[in-house]
Design a protein around this motif. Structure first.
Motif: not given
Lengths: 1033, 526
Positions: B45-47, B201-204, B51-52
């Motif tokens: 979910q939400d990739f 963006t969310k994971f950077d 990204g995690g």
């Protein structure tokens, strides 16, 4: 008494004179134990339906004919028959049925069996033995009283947990015994154990985090009220416990509790008061002062400092008050008990209060065919400032290290001072390092509290389908809720607290549900007796923990103007004050597992001389969802003395048995590969512990056999029970380091084999019996040898670390061919002539071999000698027990040496140096003594040359001493309703007859598997002295 | 009759209970599923399954937490050997890395952290990203190279192309570097198609999802690698360096582009090690160079010492590596480090110095050596708050040299004027200077600018010999490490000898020398 005898003689005289044909027989039935009237006694004419029961005063009236035989029967008393002859009055004194208690023992699943028919070793301990010299955790009272039982207390003082190991350590995970109460396995849940030398917490049932002070969260067995215990049987071997299958690998302690008795109402009350004082002081010096102004150690010149340590400890005191009421009639019996424990420890501010309430009810219906039992126990326990072990949050480090020559009272009375910059009071102490703080600051401003509320409820029914066949059904729920909090005020040392303080909350809820159903069949055909059981059980265990820590770890976060870390407002301890989203740790964890089983047993007896036992159990465990496991056992007993007549010998029995039990894997092990943890800041982390891809986990399998001999002779005044056992535990579930190329971390594998073999001997004797005087003595002896037979070659260095060294020079490591629990430490570099190597300044050099074996805490053998001298109402008892061999390590001493506060460091300075043969690296002799400061600052400390801090663990002590006096009946009769009264003076841990270690080697930092045999600022062991008063109404 | 019925019903109930118990193990799989985390399935979910893993890997190039891990991963290795910092603590009885008694128990952590927390999550991500999300795989490649070049720079041959195999054979350092370059090239090419992609963006944790900045970092990293191997394979290095310099996306050019992990991932571990544990202090070299240059960055890097009894209160006082430490007390009151914000792993200043050296080596596209040098100093000075006037004066200074070092406790540790270990390099660029002098000048300033990333500074010291790091006073290596040559690498880790013996043997074979701290790495050409 005299009056009664007179009366009795008179009555008997009357009876002899009387002569009649059909008449009314009247009389009164009393108990021999206390002379009280027995209501509800069955009085019947033998072989007829004529009968009656005694009234509330024990009186009866029955029509009899001449030469009728009248039978008096009453539960718990020996049945008596009376040839009426021609009498019309017959007062009867019934003797208590002690015979039955001696002969019958409770075995697995709560099945009572004749002791002589057992094919394995079991040892019974009566409840009275446990309550005579009480301990707040009654399992400690078992120390030295049974062969094959190894007991270590935790160092956390009153209310601490107990490590009970039967026949040696067999598993790399857990070795504590299984406790079974009235047939139901108990959830011995301990919410927390220290995990490392710092004293931080073990992983709390799946939750990670350091959890503030390293604490012993207590255990489940300590909650039980010892007054409720009727007896304990210790089932040491797998054969005895085989019916418990995969739960039984570590042996079983069976606890039978008291039940209501039909008839008279009995009220017992006891009051126990003990004071606790330090048994073994740490050896500290007060004659060399602070090294220099502002130094934190004491390598300076001569001073005359007061001993501030002794006066720090309080005299502890413990009150245990209990009352129990039991009574009922033939069809309904009740038992009610209440116990109150109130204790103040030797550590100032440490308190414990505990309430136990138990209510039990039994019903017999349908002509005793249907029996229903129910009971509920409530436990409420609260502890303030439970003592911690390890170096963090421990008042003892600062207390011991305090630089000599400074005024301790100044820091005692002013543990905090007002800080004008922050507008509140902050800690006042001599140093700012993580391993010490102001002891009074810790006690008052790092307070921890824990509480446990627990309820155990059970309901059971048994139904006699025919005289031979009965069916039993039982259900049990055991739920405990633990709450823990620690409130760490701002200005606590920065490793332990953020700028505004630290708040740790831990809630743990453990629930066990258990149910079983089984059929038992008993039949005797001529010479063959047969007993068979077929049953099924289900156990569901769930632990849920919630953990909130405003400071998740020992990293120190510095205010960098990027928002608040830890707490928003200083010294405000509520969850909403925690700055969520930083590295505060909020963690939910736990585990759930379910075990389902089908089991059966067959016991054949031939003519009371040969007995054969066969049991089998099949387990299905949720932790291994795709497999099931079968555990068999077989045993044979021959009573030689029944087969041939041997003079002098009353009983000669030989027995042998073989069994296999197992130990499943942990919940979630199997599916761990697809599980990701969520770390602070929300990072998901790939699984660190997992099963190697393509590998399959199996349960541990323990195969054991034992042989034994029992002899009773000289009219049973001497009896000897000897056993030899051998257990082999294979397929240990251990984590091995996974190859870096596969992602590192750890793989779970089955990869170890541990063998324990040993002998146990128990001798019971009545060496003297002269008139009213008797001396009873029991001696037990245990020797266990442990070998790590095999260990996976995949382990790094072929070793498995039960306690990893981390940054300290202490580790607990097992290797193939070694013994369980080996302690590893840093050794001295030595020259071939065994002299230590020093540099030109006399500084000892560490060996370059890394950590090496320095000792093993397990004793070579142990014995206990328990004695009782009885003269009329007077009883003198003492217990001496010994653990011979083994080694322990003291990080406490090492740290005290480093700081120059130990007695040894002062003695060396007095002597002008340390007298140890030493050479320089080139082999030439170092001339003179080694400079004390250089020596101890190199050797001391948690990461110094820890070999120097290994001591013999051999200790012999007077474990228990009691002097009791039961008031004679002549006095009792004047005391109105009080039927019996006993006063005792009691003492525990009175003194050592021998102990070379600087601490009590029996005290363990953790009751888990690791950290055995190491002392890291544990609370000094205590001596308890007090009195006990018990009354029966 | 009635009784009989009760018998029957109880019997029936019993039998049913027993049978039902044995037949309801169907939910065992469900019971045995750990609910206290997140499953691979839920992660999609939400990739987060992509990204995690990026987040985990980014946080472990240099471990954010726990601090003890970082202490062993880098602080007691590169941070010390680079001449940045020295612990006052006599760890392990005073016989440890600092005096060349390499502690195997510590030195496995750079290795285990890289494989467990960078390579493993990124390989798990690659499996799931597949063809569908090439931009995530490309991103992962950059992070992997940044992390793993630090690992090969510690040990030499490492597991790279054979990750996931068992046994896993090692790659030679030359092969690893070539694989790094090709991974970076692939990543740059792929990411150029995703410069507008907002899914990072969310994971950077570094560039807030700005794909272009990642390409610039990849180019800068490529230049760093090229310079690193410029002596070992000059031709190949030049090709790689020039391709980085020529890339249209450019390199990191200003302090906005510095590769610094956001503070939101946690406090800098050095703050714990320094302030909390008192386990690290200023080095003698830092004292010598910064005080000799009267460098304005001194106060930004260090706090004054506090020990009045030694007479150093208020002074900037460092500790020399490999000296006798009888107790932590003796030196702990020497200069602490200042407090750090984000974890800085590459700066625009470093890139300018790389370009200065590239120019010195005559690489096309590098520009002017002096201009790059002065840009590097200016960027670093600006980053640490120096005024323009101070920078100008500093750049013009051609007299100041590193100051002699006087140990406040033990004169055996002094490095006095005239000592061959005391450099005489000045600050101002000298166009007339020879290659070696200019190189020393560039590397000395780069060394100051890269602080506190000791891992990178140690590598550059080994490659160039600059700045002059004082040799250890006590050498406990048993002759394995030459005191003057200084430590060259860390021996292979213990766990490999048990878990991957074939692999580690292949590494030893590829090393071309003994598996100890005295053997040069491939790029470390003397």
């Amino acid at each position: 008494m005299k009056k009664r005898i007179l009366l009795l003689s008179f009555v008997m005289g009357m009876v002899l004179i009387a002569h009649a044909q059909t008449r009314t027989l009247t009389g009164k039935v009393t108990g021999a134990d206390d002379g009280a009237a027995l209501p509800g006694v069955n009085v019947s004419v033998k072989d007829t339906n004529t009968g009656t029961i005694t009234d509330i005063d024990g009186n009866y009236k029955l029509e009899v004919s001449e030469n009728d035989v009248v039978v008096y029967s009453y539960i718990g008393y020996k049945t008596q028959e009376l040839n009426t002859g021609s009498r019309t009055v017959a007062d009867i004194v019934l003797n208590t049925d002690t015979e039955q208690l001696e002969e019958v023992v409770v075995t697995a699943l709560g099945i009572s069996r004749e002791k002589r028919s057992l094919t394995y070793a079991t040892q019974e301990v009566e409840g009275e033995e446990l309550t005579r010299v009480k301990d707040a955790n009654f399992m400690n009272s078992l120390t030295g009283k049974a062969a094959g039982v190894f007991i270590n207390r935790s160092g956390s003082g009153v209310g601490g947990s107990t490590r009970v190991i039967l026949r040696g350590n067999s598993s790399t995970r857990g070795n504590n015994v299984l406790y079974v109460i009235d047939g139901v396995p108990m959830n011995n849940f301990s919410p927390s154990q220290p995990n490392d030398v710092w004293g931080q917490n073990a992983t709390v049932a799946g939750a990670s985090g350091t959890g503030g002070a390293g604490r012993d969260g207590g255990d489940g067995i300590a909650n039980i009220n010892p007054e409720d215990i009727e007896s304990i049987s210790v089932l040491k071997g797998a054969s005895a416990a085989a019916l418990y299958g995969s739960q039984a690998a570590n042996g079983v302690v069976l606890i039978t509790t008291k039940k209501g008795k039909a008839g008279k109402v009995s009220v017992s009350a006891s009051s126990n008061f003990t004071t606790e004082s330090v048994l073994l002081d740490p050896d500290l010096q007060y004659r060399y002062g602070q090294t220099a102004t502002n130094s934190i150690d004491s390598w300076g010149g001569s001073v005359s400092a007061p001993n501030h340590v002794d006066s720090f400890f309080d005299t502890g005191r413990t009150w245990i008050n209990t009352v129990s009421v039991s009574g009922g009639n033939e069809s309904a019996q009740s038992y009610f008990s209440y116990a109150n424990t109130d204790s103040k420890g030797i550590m100032p501010t440490n308190e414990l209060t505990k309430h136990n309430v138990t209510y039990k009810q039994s019903l017999s219906l349908m002509d005793d065919k249907l029996k229903i039992d129910g009971g509920v126990s409530l436990i409420k326990q609260e502890t303030q400032n439970r003592a911690t072990s390890g170096m963090y949050f421990n008042p003892l480090t600062g207390l011991y290290f305090f630089p000599r020559g400074l005024n301790f009272d100044n820091y005692k009375n002013n543990y905090e001072t007002f800080d004008a910059d922050r507008n509140f009071s902050v800690q006042n102490w001599v140093s700012d390092i993580d391993v010490q703080q102001n002891p009074y600051w810790i006690l008052n401003r790092n307070r921890n509290e824990d509480s446990r509320n627990r309820v155990i409820g059970n309901l059971g029914a048994s139904f006699k389908i025919t005289d031979d066949l009965s069916f039993r059904l039982r259900g049990n729920i055991d739920k405990s809720v633990d709450r823990y909090s620690q409130k760490v005020h701002a200005s606590t040392q920065a490793t332990l607290s953020d700028l505004n303080g630290r708040y740790v909350v831990e809630n743990a809820e453990a629930t066990q549900m258990y149910g079983d159903a089984f059929l038992t069949y008993n039949k005797t055909f001529d010479q063959i007796s047969l007993s068979a059981t077929l049953g099924s059980s289900i156990t569901d265990n769930e632990v849920q923990t919630q953990f909130f820590d405003s400071k998740g770890g020992d990293d120190i976060r510095v205010d960098i103007g990027q928002g608040v870390e830890g707490l928003f407002y200083p010294n405000t301890f509520v969850l909403q004050n925690i700055a969520v989203g930083g590295s505060s740790l909020f963690n939910e964890g736990g585990s759930r597992s379910q075990l389902q089983s089908v089991f059966g047993s067959l016991n054949f007896g031939y003519n009371g001389m040969l007995f054969l036992d066969v049991t089998g159990r099949n387990d299905w465990s949720s932790t291994l969802p795709n497999d099931s496991f079968f555990y068999p056992s077989v045993g044979l007993t021959g009573i030689i003395s029944e087969m041939v007549d041997i003079p002098v010998i009353d009983l000669l029995k030989v027995r042998g048995s073989y069994a296999q039990v197992g130990n499943g894997v942990n919940a979630y092990d199997v599916g761990s590969g697809s599980f990701n943890t969520i770390e602070p800041y929300g990072t998901v982390v790939t699984p660190e512990y997992r099963v190697e891809p393509g590998n399959v986990l199996k349960p541990e399998i323990q195969t054991s056999y034992e042989v034994g001999v029992e002899v009773e002779l000289l009219d049973r005044r001497l009896s000897v029970d000897f056993a030899y056992y051998n257990t082999n535990t294979k397929d240990q579930r251990i984590p091995i380091v996974a190859p870096a190329s596969q992602g590192g971390g750890f793989f779970y594998i089955n990869g170890g084999e541990i063998v324990n073999k040993g002998i146990e001997m128990a001798i019971t004797a009545v060496p003297l019996q002269l008139g009213d005087f008797s001396w009873t003595s029991t001696f037990n002896f245990t020797k266990n040898t442990n070998v790590i037979e095999k260990l996976s070659e995949d382990l790094a260095e072929g070793e498995f670390q039960l306690t990893a060294p981390g940054v300290n020079n202490y580790a607990m490591i097992i290797k193939e061919g070694s013994q369980f629990g080996d302690i590893y430490g840093q050794k001295f570099a030595r020259h071939s002539n065994e002299s230590i190597i020093v540099d030109a300044d006399g500084r000892p050099q560490p060996s370059d071999q890394g950590l090496e074996y320095v000792g093993n805490p397990n004793p070579d053998y142990m014995w206990g000698w328990n004695n009782s001298f009885d003269y009329k109402g007077l009883t003198l008892g003492f217990l001496i027990d010994a653990r011979i061999g083994g080694e322990v390590m003291s990080i406490t001493e090492a740290m005290n040496d480093l700081y120059g506060v130990s007695g040894a460091s002062a003695d060396a300075r007095d002597a002008g140096g340390v007298d140890i043969p030493a050479v320089l690296a080139d082999g030439s002799n170092y001339s003179g003594l080694l400079p004390a400061q250089t020596f101890y600052t190199t050797v001391g400390g948690r990461a110094g040359i820890t070999e120097h801090y290994v001591y013999s663990a051999t200790n012999i002590r007077l474990r228990e001493l009691s002097l009791g006096y039961s008031l004679p009946s002549s006095v009792m009769s004047k005391l109105g309703p009080i039927k019996s009264a006993k006063v005792s003076l009691v003492g525990r841990n009175i003194f050592f007859l021998k102990n070379d270690a600087p601490f009590d080697p029996d005290v363990s930092m953790s009751t888990g598997t690791g950290l055995q045999g190491v002392h890291v600022f544990g609370l000094p062991s205590t001596r308890s002295i007090g009195f006990n008063l018990s009354l029966t109404l | 009759m009635k009784i009989n019925n009760i018998y029957k019903s109880i019997l029936a109930f019993g039998v049913v209970t027993m049978l039902s118990v044995t037949s309801c193990t169907d939910n065992f799989e469900e019971i045995n599923e750990n609910p206290y985390g997140v499953s691979n399935e839920a992660l999609t979910q939400d990739f987060n399954h992509l990204g995690g893993r990026i987040v985990q890997a980014t946080q472990n190039i240099y471990s954010v937490t726990p601090a003890w891990l970082t202490q062993l991963q880098q602080n007691l290795i590169g941070d010390v050997f680079s001449g940045y910092m020295t612990p006052p603590t006599p760890f392990a009885g005073g016989v440890n890395n600092m005096n060349y008694a390499l502690v195997n128990g510590w030195n496995g952590f750079p290795w285990s952290t890289a494989y467990q927390s960078v390579m493993f999550p990124l390989s798990v991500m690659d499996e799931t990203a597949g063809e569908e999300f090439p931009q995530f795989s490309a991103w992962g490649k950059i992070i992997r190279v940044e992390a793993m070049h630090r690992v090969t720079d510690i040990y030499g041959p490492i597991i790279y192309s054979n990750f996931g195999q068992n046994p896993a054979l090692y790659d030679s350092q030359e092969d690893v570097y070539k694989a790094f370059v090709s991974d970076l090239d692939e990543a740059i090419t792929t990411l150029k198609n995703y410069t507008d992609f907002a899914g990072f963006t969310k994971f950077d944790l570094v560039y807030g999802g700005d794909v272009t900045k990642w390409i610039q970092f990849a180019n800068s990293l490529k230049l760093r690698l090229a310079i690193r191997i410029s002596e070992a394979d000059a031709t190949y290095a030049k090709t790689v360096g020039e391709s980085a310099l020529a890339d249209a996306a450019g390199l990191i050019a200003d302090n906005e582009g510095n590769f610094t992990l956001s503070e939101s991932v946690g406090d800098h571990p050095l703050n714990t090690i320094n302030n909390g544990w008192g386990d690290i202090r200023m080095s003698a070299e830092m004292e010598s160079i910064l005080s000799g240059y009267e460098d304005p960055r001194m106060a930004a890097y260090f706090e004054p010492a506090t020990d009045a009894s030694l007479g150093i209160e208020g002074q900037y006082k460092g500790i020399r590596m490999g000296v006798e430490l009888t107790s932590k007390d003796v030196y702990v009151s020497h200069s602490p480090l200042t407090t750090f914000g984000g974890i800085q792993l590459m700066t625009s200043a470093e890139v300018a110095f790389l370009k200065a050296e590239a120019a010195l080596r005559g690489w096309t596209g590098a520009g002017d050596a002096q201009a790059n040098y002065e840009t590097g100093v200016t960027l670093s000075m600006t980053q640490h708050g120096a005024s323009t006037g101070a920078i100008t004066a500093y750049l013009a200074d051609n007299t100041k040299t590193p100051a002699p070092f006087v140990d406040a406790v033990n004169s055996d540790n002094d490095v006095l004027a005239g000592d061959p270990n005391l450099s005489t390099i000045t600050i101002a660029w000298d166009a007339a200077a020879d290659f070696e002098t200019s190189l020393e000048r560039i590397i000395t300033q780069k060394w100051i600018a890269m602080y506190p990333d000791g891992q990178e500074a140690w590598s550059e010291f080994r490659r160039t010999g600059y700045p002059k790091v004082f040799p250890v006073v006590i050498n406990n290596s048993g002759g394995k490490i030459d005191t003057d040559e200084q430590i060259k690498r860390i021996n292979f880790v213990d766990a490999e000898f048990t878990t991957n013996p074939t692999g580690v043997q292949s590494g030893i074979d590829l090393l071309g020398g003994d598996d100890d701290g005295g053997t040069n790495l491939w790029w470390d050409v003397d």
